[in-house]
Scaffold this active site. Sequence first.
Site, PDB file in Angstrom:
ATOM      1  N   GLU A 229      24.404  16.373  21.369  1.00  0.00           N
ATOM      2  CA  GLU A 229      24.796  16.087  19.990  1.00  0.00           C
ATOM      3  C   GLU A 229      25.009  17.398  19.242  1.00  0.00           C
ATOM      4  OE1 GLU A 229      22.929  13.621  16.153  1.00  0.00           O
ATOM      5  OE2 GLU A 229      22.121  13.315  18.159  1.00  0.00           O
TER       6      GLU A 229
ATOM      7  N   ASP B  47      25.604  18.477  15.084  1.00  0.00           N
ATOM      8  CA  ASP B  47      25.510  17.839  13.765  1.00  0.00           C
ATOM      9  C   ASP B  47      25.874  18.736  12.598  1.00  0.00           C
ATOM     10  OD1 ASP B  47      24.352  15.553  14.956  1.00  0.00           O
ATOM     11  OD2 ASP B  47      22.353  16.428  14.820  1.00  0.00           O
TER      12      ASP B  47
ATOM     13  N   GLU C  43      24.945  17.808   8.836  1.00  0.00           N
ATOM     14  CA  GLU C  43      24.225  16.835   8.006  1.00  0.00           C
ATOM     15  C   GLU C  43      24.082  17.418   6.605  1.00  0.00           C
ATOM     16  OE1 GLU C  43      21.206  14.464  10.903  1.00  0.00           O
ATOM     17  OE2 GLU C  43      20.658  16.541  10.476  1.00  0.00           O
TER      18      GLU C  43
ATOM     19  N   GLN D 138      22.595  21.039   6.747  1.00  0.00           N
ATOM     20  CA  GLN D 138      21.765  21.245   7.933  1.00  0.00           C
ATOM     21  C   GLN D 138      22.630  21.076   9.175  1.00  0.00           C
ATOM     22  OE1 GLN D 138      17.532  19.863   8.535  1.00  0.00           O
ATOM     23  NE2 GLN D 138      18.528  18.309   9.774  1.00  0.00           N
TER      24      GLN D 138
ATOM     25  N   GLY E  56      15.587  20.011  17.676  1.00  0.00           N
ATOM     26  CA  GLY E  56      14.679  20.996  17.109  1.00  0.00           C
ATOM     27  C   GLY E  56      15.326  22.338  16.875  1.00  0.00           C
TER      28      GLY E  56
END
Length: 286
Positions: A107, A109, A111, A124, A134
Amino acid sequence: MASEVRAWLLLLLLLLTGGASLGPPAAAGAAPALFDVNYVKDWGRLVDHGTEVNLILDQTRGGGFKSKSTYGSGFFHLRMKLPSGYTAGVVTTFYLISQPEDGTRDEVDFEFLGDKDGVPVTLQTNFFVNGKGGREQRLHLWFDPAAGFHDYKILWNPYQLVMFVDETPIRVVRNLRGSVPGYEFPTKPMLIRGSIWDGSTWATDGGRTKVDWSRAPFTAGYQGFDVSGCATASATPRCGSPGLWWNGVGYRNITAAQRAAYEGVVKKYMTYDYCKSSRKIECAYI
């Protein structure tokens, strides 16, 4: 000192002018891609205007969409305009994710974490390999992402993973799997997704500040639905072909100007970096 001055001048140039254009030359007179050519509604509230869609969050549900294909490499982008005003607890996303979406997923991201009036949205970024994340980094943008549309881009090829805001790189990960034992890098074919949802349990002040439903509905706009990627259902060597423009020589490393801009963003705008407290292998090579 001189090198720092040069780095800041390059960052300023990129932020003011948008830097060199990233991606293939646009075809003269080409019409913007319609949403339903490459994407479909996935869940919740989505309003399709053809070349723009709105995802809407209210107290009953949010909304999301996904690409029709999975991709094994590419230069992916969406133009986004975030909800404005008080948006604490609201999470708006653009991301890549492998299938099935379980504990073995890869994944990548973007965000966007909403906040209270007068407090900037937090961007983020994160990436997962075989279900392990993490790797959060957070920053405040140098503009208001709710005031207009901006480009958010993910270059993912056999050489590197680079995340851009407009033309400025904000995250750079080299693919060193073949030379550094234990090094992790996303390799599974991934869908493109966009969504808006209630993140009250964690997104703002660690979950202490929730969505204010009296401010609902919250609306996020998306544009730019053309896709430059290697469509594939499973890992395949052809997605690493140098004949695909995003795998070409110019996309195997960031340029000196991009490196300077990236370092400037890290220094001035980043508010959290997992590498400051992590022993993950890739942190030694950033």
